[in-house]
Motif scaffolding. Structure first.
Motif, PDB file in Angstrom:
ATOM      1  N   PHE A  90     130.700 -39.861  40.665  1.00  0.00           N
ATOM      2  CA  PHE A  90     129.282 -39.768  40.978  1.00  0.00           C
ATOM      3  C   PHE A  90     128.657 -38.538  40.337  1.00  0.00           C
ATOM      4  O   PHE A  90     127.539 -38.593  39.822  1.00  0.00           O
ATOM      5  N   THR A 118     128.106 -39.230  36.722  1.00  0.00           N
ATOM      6  CA  THR A 118     127.005 -40.176  36.587  1.00  0.00           C
ATOM      7  C   THR A 118     125.670 -39.473  36.798  1.00  0.00           C
ATOM      8  O   THR A 118     124.719 -39.680  36.036  1.00  0.00           O
ATOM      9  N   ARG A 157     122.849 -39.151  33.902  1.00  0.00           N
ATOM     10  CA  ARG A 157     121.527 -39.762  34.120  1.00  0.00           C
ATOM     11  C   ARG A 157     120.423 -38.716  34.173  1.00  0.00           C
ATOM     12  O   ARG A 157     119.317 -38.961  33.690  1.00  0.00           O
ATOM     13  N   ARG A 187     130.137 -49.283  45.204  1.00  0.00           N
ATOM     14  CA  ARG A 187     129.781 -48.537  44.007  1.00  0.00           C
ATOM     15  C   ARG A 187     128.374 -48.903  43.536  1.00  0.00           C
ATOM     16  O   ARG A 187     127.591 -48.043  43.161  1.00  0.00           O
ATOM     17  N   ASN A 188     128.015 -50.184  43.569  1.00  0.00           N
ATOM     18  CA  ASN A 188     126.669 -50.604  43.176  1.00  0.00           C
ATOM     19  C   ASN A 188     125.612 -50.026  44.108  1.00  0.00           C
ATOM     20  O   ASN A 188     124.554 -49.581  43.658  1.00  0.00           O
ATOM     21  N   TYR A 237     125.271 -46.321  43.305  1.00  0.00           N
ATOM     22  CA  TYR A 237     124.540 -46.080  42.061  1.00  0.00           C
ATOM     23  C   TYR A 237     123.042 -46.294  42.254  1.00  0.00           C
ATOM     24  O   TYR A 237     122.231 -45.620  41.623  1.00  0.00           O
ATOM     25  N   ILE A 281     121.925 -43.143  43.813  1.00  0.00           N
ATOM     26  CA  ILE A 281     121.884 -42.100  42.793  1.00  0.00           C
ATOM     27  C   ILE A 281     120.601 -42.220  41.973  1.00  0.00           C
ATOM     28  O   ILE A 281     119.889 -41.240  41.759  1.00  0.00           O
ATOM     29  N   ARG A 282     120.317 -43.416  41.502  1.00  0.00           N
ATOM     30  CA  ARG A 282     119.117 -43.634  40.700  1.00  0.00           C
ATOM     31  C   ARG A 282     117.853 -43.262  41.465  1.00  0.00           C
ATOM     32  O   ARG A 282     116.987 -42.541  40.960  1.00  0.00           O
TER      33      ARG A 282
END
Length: 69
Positions: free
Chosen positions: A12, A15, A19, A56-57, A60, A63-64
């Motif tokens: 993470f 990522t 990003r 995980r999806n 994410y 996170i986004r």
């Protein structure tokens, strides 16, 4: 929860860092990682485990959204 953190924090963090650079954000990746895990802890009822990669999806997506916020 500690196991979730231990298993995912490195991926993470990488990522988030990648990003943030892509979005042009001037944020500390460690602070964003902390906010992401706080949201994971705060909203477990929003997690739907129907698919194998569901966690995980979902993470994410958090996170986004955290980076865009």
């Amino acid at each position: 929860f500690a196991l979730l953190y231990d298993l995912n924090q490195r991926v993470f963090f990488c990522t988030i860092y990648a990003r943030a650079r892509r979005y042009g954000c001037l944020v500390d990746a460690a602070d964003v990682l902390q906010e992401v895990f706080l949201n994971i802890y705060r909203y477990p009822d929003r997690f739907k485990s129907e698919k194998p990669a569901a966690f995980r999806n979902w993470a994410y997506t958090i996170i986004r959204n955290t980076l865009l916020k």
